[in-house]
Every structure is written in structure tokens, then in C-alpha cells.
Design a protein around this motif. Structure first.
Motif, PDB file in Angstrom:
ATOM      1  N   GLU A   1       0.926  -1.236   0.198  1.00  0.00           N
ATOM      2  CA  GLU A   1       0.046  -0.252  -0.143  1.00  0.00           C
ATOM      3  C   GLU A   1       0.861   1.303   0.205  1.00  0.00           C
ATOM      4  O   GLU A   1       0.750   2.058  -0.735  1.00  0.00           O
ATOM      5  CB  GLU A   1      -0.732  -0.043   1.419  1.00  0.00           C
ATOM      6  N   LEU A   2       2.079   1.315   0.818  1.00  0.00           N
ATOM      7  CA  LEU A   2       2.749   2.754   0.948  1.00  0.00           C
ATOM      8  C   LEU A   2       3.790   2.398  -0.176  1.00  0.00           C
ATOM      9  O   LEU A   2       3.878   3.600  -0.742  1.00  0.00           O
ATOM     10  CB  LEU A   2       3.629   2.347   2.245  1.00  0.00           C
ATOM     11  N   GLN A   3       4.102   1.558  -0.730  1.00  0.00           N
ATOM     12  CA  GLN A   3       4.779   1.429  -1.971  1.00  0.00           C
ATOM     13  C   GLN A   3       4.331   2.096  -3.220  1.00  0.00           C
ATOM     14  O   GLN A   3       4.958   2.911  -3.803  1.00  0.00           O
ATOM     15  CB  GLN A   3       5.465  -0.115  -2.314  1.00  0.00           C
ATOM     16  N   ARG A   4       3.151   1.759  -3.394  1.00  0.00           N
ATOM     17  CA  ARG A   4       2.209   2.658  -4.375  1.00  0.00           C
ATOM     18  C   ARG A   4       2.181   3.753  -4.049  1.00  0.00           C
ATOM     19  O   ARG A   4       2.070   4.743  -5.178  1.00  0.00           O
ATOM     20  CB  ARG A   4       1.014   1.623  -4.707  1.00  0.00           C
ATOM     21  N   ILE A   5       1.963   4.316  -2.958  1.00  0.00           N
ATOM     22  CA  ILE A   5       1.792   5.884  -2.639  1.00  0.00           C
ATOM     23  C   ILE A   5       3.165   6.366  -3.157  1.00  0.00           C
ATOM     24  O   ILE A   5       3.365   7.532  -3.806  1.00  0.00           O
ATOM     25  CB  ILE A   5       1.514   6.032  -1.350  1.00  0.00           C
ATOM     26  N   PHE A   6       4.391   5.783  -2.519  1.00  0.00           N
ATOM     27  CA  PHE A   6       5.621   6.679  -2.734  1.00  0.00           C
ATOM     28  C   PHE A   6       6.089   6.537  -4.041  1.00  0.00           C
ATOM     29  O   PHE A   6       6.825   7.316  -4.721  1.00  0.00           O
ATOM     30  CB  PHE A   6       6.572   6.000  -1.793  1.00  0.00           C
ATOM     31  N   GLU A   7       5.599   5.736  -5.146  1.00  0.00           N
ATOM     32  CA  GLU A   7       5.918   5.818  -6.575  1.00  0.00           C
ATOM     33  C   GLU A   7       5.378   6.816  -7.058  1.00  0.00           C
ATOM     34  O   GLU A   7       5.467   7.005  -8.288  1.00  0.00           O
ATOM     35  CB  GLU A   7       5.537   4.348  -7.001  1.00  0.00           C
ATOM     36  N   THR A   8       4.514   7.538  -6.802  1.00  0.00           N
ATOM     37  CA  THR A   8       3.559   8.727  -6.987  1.00  0.00           C
ATOM     38  C   THR A   8       4.651   9.994  -7.262  1.00  0.00           C
ATOM     39  O   THR A   8       4.346  11.024  -7.964  1.00  0.00           O
ATOM     40  CB  THR A   8       2.332   9.164  -6.599  1.00  0.00           C
ATOM     41  N   LYS A   9       5.737  10.153  -6.458  1.00  0.00           N
ATOM     42  CA  LYS A   9       6.588  11.423  -6.500  1.00  0.00           C
ATOM     43  C   LYS A   9       8.098  10.965  -6.250  1.00  0.00           C
ATOM     44  O   LYS A   9       8.121   9.724  -6.004  1.00  0.00           O
ATOM     45  CB  LYS A   9       6.274  12.159  -5.101  1.00  0.00           C
ATOM     46  N   THR A  10       8.997  11.954  -6.816  1.00  0.00           N
ATOM     47  CA  THR A  10      10.201  11.700  -6.612  1.00  0.00           C
ATOM     48  C   THR A  10      10.655  11.865  -5.218  1.00  0.00           C
ATOM     49  O   THR A  10      10.118  12.178  -4.439  1.00  0.00           O
ATOM     50  CB  THR A  10      11.225  12.784  -7.547  1.00  0.00           C
ATOM     51  N   ARG A  11      12.018  11.167  -5.174  1.00  0.00           N
ATOM     52  CA  ARG A  11      12.738  11.167  -3.807  1.00  0.00           C
ATOM     53  C   ARG A  11      12.590  12.646  -3.142  1.00  0.00           C
ATOM     54  O   ARG A  11      12.405  12.678  -1.961  1.00  0.00           O
ATOM     55  CB  ARG A  11      13.891  10.530  -3.738  1.00  0.00           C
ATOM     56  N   ASP A  12      13.271  13.605  -4.121  1.00  0.00           N
ATOM     57  CA  ASP A  12      13.397  14.973  -3.421  1.00  0.00           C
ATOM     58  C   ASP A  12      11.966  15.454  -3.302  1.00  0.00           C
ATOM     59  O   ASP A  12      11.939  16.398  -2.212  1.00  0.00           O
ATOM     60  CB  ASP A  12      13.954  15.616  -4.517  1.00  0.00           C
ATOM     61  N   GLU A  13      10.950  15.018  -3.946  1.00  0.00           N
ATOM     62  CA  GLU A  13       9.711  15.741  -3.606  1.00  0.00           C
ATOM     63  C   GLU A  13       9.139  15.150  -2.322  1.00  0.00           C
ATOM     64  O   GLU A  13       8.512  15.915  -1.496  1.00  0.00           O
ATOM     65  CB  GLU A  13       8.497  15.554  -4.937  1.00  0.00           C
ATOM     66  N   TRP A  14       9.360  13.902  -1.918  1.00  0.00           N
ATOM     67  CA  TRP A  14       8.786  13.290  -0.813  1.00  0.00           C
ATOM     68  C   TRP A  14       9.843  13.935   0.350  1.00  0.00           C
ATOM     69  O   TRP A  14       9.250  14.352   1.482  1.00  0.00           O
ATOM     70  CB  TRP A  14       9.043  11.889  -0.842  1.00  0.00           C
ATOM     71  N   ASP A  15      11.062  14.183   0.124  1.00  0.00           N
ATOM     72  CA  ASP A  15      11.883  15.018   1.210  1.00  0.00           C
ATOM     73  C   ASP A  15      11.262  16.401   1.536  1.00  0.00           C
ATOM     74  O   ASP A  15      10.974  16.494   2.531  1.00  0.00           O
ATOM     75  CB  ASP A  15      13.340  15.102   0.358  1.00  0.00           C
ATOM     76  N   ARG A  16      10.891  16.946   0.384  1.00  0.00           N
ATOM     77  CA  ARG A  16      10.191  18.285   0.815  1.00  0.00           C
ATOM     78  C   ARG A  16       8.765  18.119   1.418  1.00  0.00           C
ATOM     79  O   ARG A  16       8.700  19.037   2.314  1.00  0.00           O
ATOM     80  CB  ARG A  16      10.446  19.211  -0.323  1.00  0.00           C
ATOM     81  N   LEU A  17       8.169  17.345   1.090  1.00  0.00           N
ATOM     82  CA  LEU A  17       6.987  17.287   1.837  1.00  0.00           C
ATOM     83  C   LEU A  17       7.036  16.612   3.164  1.00  0.00           C
ATOM     84  O   LEU A  17       6.260  17.352   4.080  1.00  0.00           O
ATOM     85  CB  LEU A  17       5.850  16.071   1.035  1.00  0.00           C
ATOM     86  N   LEU A  18       7.955  15.484   3.252  1.00  0.00           N
ATOM     87  CA  LEU A  18       7.962  14.918   4.638  1.00  0.00           C
ATOM     88  C   LEU A  18       8.455  15.849   5.799  1.00  0.00           C
ATOM     89  O   LEU A  18       8.407  15.891   6.892  1.00  0.00           O
ATOM     90  CB  LEU A  18       8.558  13.668   4.721  1.00  0.00           C
ATOM     91  N   ASP A  19       9.395  16.707   5.323  1.00  0.00           N
ATOM     92  CA  ASP A  19      10.133  17.738   6.162  1.00  0.00           C
ATOM     93  C   ASP A  19       9.150  18.573   6.815  1.00  0.00           C
ATOM     94  O   ASP A  19       9.552  19.090   7.669  1.00  0.00           O
ATOM     95  CB  ASP A  19      11.326  18.280   5.300  1.00  0.00           C
TER      96      ASP A  19
END
Length: 393
Positions: free
Chosen positions: A281-299
Motif C-alpha cells: 500500500e505504501l509502496q504504491r503511494i511513494f511511487e507517485t513522487k520523486t525522492r526529493d519531492e517526498w523529502d520536501r513534503l515529509l520535512d
């Protein structure tokens, strides 16, 4: 001669260590002592393979001096005996039995110096059926059960990204043991012998798997429990750009924060669910954005996460840069090289980078001169193959 940086002494200033270790485990441990101010003298052999790793600019050789002695010659052995008489610590990394044959075992050296801390670092320890077995980092982790757990169900065990057994089980454990023995000597006046088995230490480095095995009675498997990738809250996820991000939301509040940020509050109750479904479930979610996009969002939220960096990215990382962990050092020939800075940090007696990595025999003349030998005597010994000298590169 190399150029030594003159700065305040570290917490181990004045401690004299004689180092007869090779490869990575022992040299890493003596580097830790040297970084904290200890006077570490590496005893090399005059010809053939050097005792240490001896790669150019290899950080484990820093902050040490090197003397090259042919210990098959009695004159060289007598030089070592004189050094031992004034030393605090003697550390060696031969297979069991070698030091006895050379006449430099604990029984012999402790008669010269009753307060000596003598530490032997070996793959399997000084006794047992494997005591003479050859091995390296990967083999010790295999025997200790750690390598079996390192990897994924579908790919099997994988080699670790660093030499965990050598560094933590050998080098760090040896340094810890030596300092513990020194504390006891401070109270009692007594030296002692230390047997560091790298395999023993690696076994002790895996307490979570111990608890899992003891509590369940079932042999732990790869990705078989929470802390090694069985659950969605503690795992690695591939991103849209085929990079990866790590999630370590073990505490319920951090997991809840993540789920709310992802717009999936329905996953909050599935934090510790094992198996591929919840992780998927989480893998499918994380595949929707790039690593750096997730970095900015999760920060922007209180979530236990970190983007997985390669070493070049680590060198540029803002936290690493702020902490000044990448140190550019100067060599006597004017060249520079990068290495990790000294850790940990002390407020009053910081460890320091005082010397660049030593080379075999680089300080032979300096050390023998401190023992009262003149240049002619050293030259005669070198001519006879008893010692070897080498100027800094």
C-alpha cells in the motif's frame, strides 16, 4: 618527516599504544585511540606486505607513527621490548599462537610491564574449534547469524555496505575493551589480557533479533519482524525516479502523522501488520513522487524519515556540512584528501587530526632517536635488515 598539527591535547594524551594489528579491525580501533590523543606506534615488518591496510590516505592510518622492525631478529625484538616497558597498551591481530612463536605473547610482555593492557583481536577468539580458521568480515557476520538477516526475502542475504564486523565488532570493541581495562588499572594498578573475538562481538550486536527469537521461539527470517522490514512503518520505499526513501515510524504518533500526511488515515491501524499487502500500500503511494519531492513534503511534518543518499550526496548534505564531518586534510607533498572527521566530540578535550596517515617505517628514525640511538646506529641496523626507515612521501 610529516607535519604534525600542534593543537590542544585530546582526552587520551600521554597514553602510549603499541599496535601490531593488520587489515581493518585493529587499525580502526587504534585510530579511535589515536584520534583522542593517544601516542600510537604501528610496528610494521621491513619487507613484504605491510601490517595495516596501507592504502594511500587511508584514514585508519592517521594520527599514528610507524616503525618497521624485523621481529625475527633478536635486536629488533629487544627494541620492541624496550618500547613495551614504557607502554600502556599492546594490541595485536595475529592468529592464535603466532605471538608465542615470536616471543611477544602476554606471558612474556607482562613480565616486562606488569601494568600492560594486552589486547588480542581475532576473528573467532583465542579458543574453540574455529580459533585458527581464516576469515574476514563477511565470514564473521555469517557465523554470528547477522548476515542471514541482512537482505530481502526474494533476493536472499546481501553483503553489507560497510565492514560492520571488522569496524564495530573488532575495532570499536577493542577500543572499548582497552579503555575499560585502563579504568580498572587506574583503580587497581593491574594490567590484564583482553581476548576480542569479532564473531562474539557481532553476535552481541544483534539484541533485537535475540529478543524476537527468545520471545517467539521461531528462527527470525529476513524481513521477518518489525525492525528488519516486515511492517510498513519501518521500511524502504522506491520512489517515482527509482530512488529510495526510508521510513522509521516506530512510535504510533509518528506513524499516524505519516498516514495523515499521505491522506490515508485508514492505514493508522495497520502500523504493525506484517506481510506484503500493507507494505505494498505504501509502496504504491511513494511511487507517485520523486525522492526529493517526498523529502520536501515529509520535512514539513514530524515523521521519522530520511531520503537514501549516495556518498556524494552525503558529502553535500546540509547536516553533514553543518557538522563539518568531511575533513579536507593536507599531505606533506601539498596534496589534499578527504576523510571523516574525528568522532565523538568533547567539550574540553576534543579529539584531533594531528597527523596524516602514516606510511610503513616512516617514523623509525624518529622513534629510535627518542630511545637514544644515533643516526649511525640506525643506519647499521637498516643495513642488516633489522629495521627499515622511510621518509614521508
Amino acid at each position: 618527516m610529516d607535519k604534525e598539527t600542534k593543537q590542544p591535547a585530546g582526552p587520551l594524551a600521554g597514553l602510549k599504544v603499541i599496535d601490531l594489528t593488520r587489515m581493518l579491525p585493529g587499525p580502526f580501533g587504534t585510530m579511535l585511540l589515536a584520534d583522542m590523543g593517544a601516542d600510537v606506534t604501528v610496528v610494521e615488518q621491513p619487507s613484504g606486505p605491510a601490517l595495516g591496510p596501507r592504502r594511500k590516505n587511508f584514514a585508519v592510518d592517521r594520527n599514528k607513527r610507524s616503525i618497521a622492525l624485523n621481529l625475527k631478529d633478536e635486536r629488533a625484538k629487544n627494541i620492541l621490548y624496550r618500547m613495551v616497558a614504557e607502554a600502556d597498551v599492546f594490541i595485536e591481530g595475529f592468529r592464535p599462537g603466532v605471538t608465542e612463536r615470536l616471543g611477544i605473547d602476554y606471558a612474556r610482555l607482562s613480565r616486562l610491564n606488569t601494568g600492560l593492557i594486552y589486547c588480542s583481536v581475532s576473528g573467532y577468539g583465542q579458543d574453540g574449534p574455529y580459533r585458527l580458521r581464516a576469515g574476514h568480515d563477511i565470514n564473521y557476520m555469517a557465523t554470528a547469524g547477522l548476515l542471514y538477516l541482512n537482505g530481502r526475502k526474494d533476493t536472499g542475504p546481501v553483503v553489507c555496505g560497510t565492514q560492520l564486523a571488522d569496524i564495530a565488532g573488532g575495532g570499536m570493541m577493542a577500543a572499548f575493551a582497552v579503555l575499560s581495562a585502563l579504568y580498572y588499572r587506574e583503580k587497581s594498578g593491574k594490567g590484564q589480557y583482553i581476548d576480542v573475538s569479532i564473531t562474539d562481538a557481532v553476535l552481541a550486536l544483534n539484541p533485537v533479533a535475540f529478543v524476537e527469537y527468545d520471545n517467539t521461539g521461531t528462527t527470525p527470517e529476513r524481513q521477518g519482524f518489525r525492525n528488519i522490514g516486515a511492517t510498513p512503518c519501518y521500511n524502504i520505499y522506491r520512489t517515482k525516479d527509482d530512488r529510495h526513501i526510508s521510513i522509521g515510524a516506530l512510535e504510533p504518533k509518528f506513524w499516524a502523522n505519516l498516514c495523515r500526511l499521505l491522506g490515508r488515515e485508514d492505514l493508522i491501524a495497520r502500523q504493525n501488520e506484517t506481510g506484503a499487502e500493507a507494505v505494498g500500500e505504501l509502496q504504491r503511494i511513494f511511487e507517485t513522487k520523486t525522492r526529493d519531492e517526498w523529502d520536501r513534503l515529509l520535512d514539513s511534518a514530524e515523521v521519522c524519515y530520511a531520503p537514501i543518499l549516495n556518498l556524494a550526496e552525503t558529502f553535500r548534505d546540509s547536516q553533514v556540512v553543518h557538522r563539518k564531518m568531511i575533513h579536507e586534510a593536507n599531505q606533506p607533498d601539498g596534496s589534499t584528501f578527504r576523510q571523516a572527521d574525528v568522532v565523538p566530540r568533547f567539550s574540553l578535550t576534543p579529539g584531533l587530526l594531528r597527523r596524516p596517515p602514516s606510511r610503513p617505517g616512516q617514523h623509525t628514525r624518529e622513534i629510535l632517536g627518542e630511545m637514544g640511538m644515533d643516526e649511525a646506529a640506525v643506519s647499521d641496523l637498516e643495513k642488516d635488515g633489522v629495521v627499515k626507515t622511510m621518509e614521508a612521501e
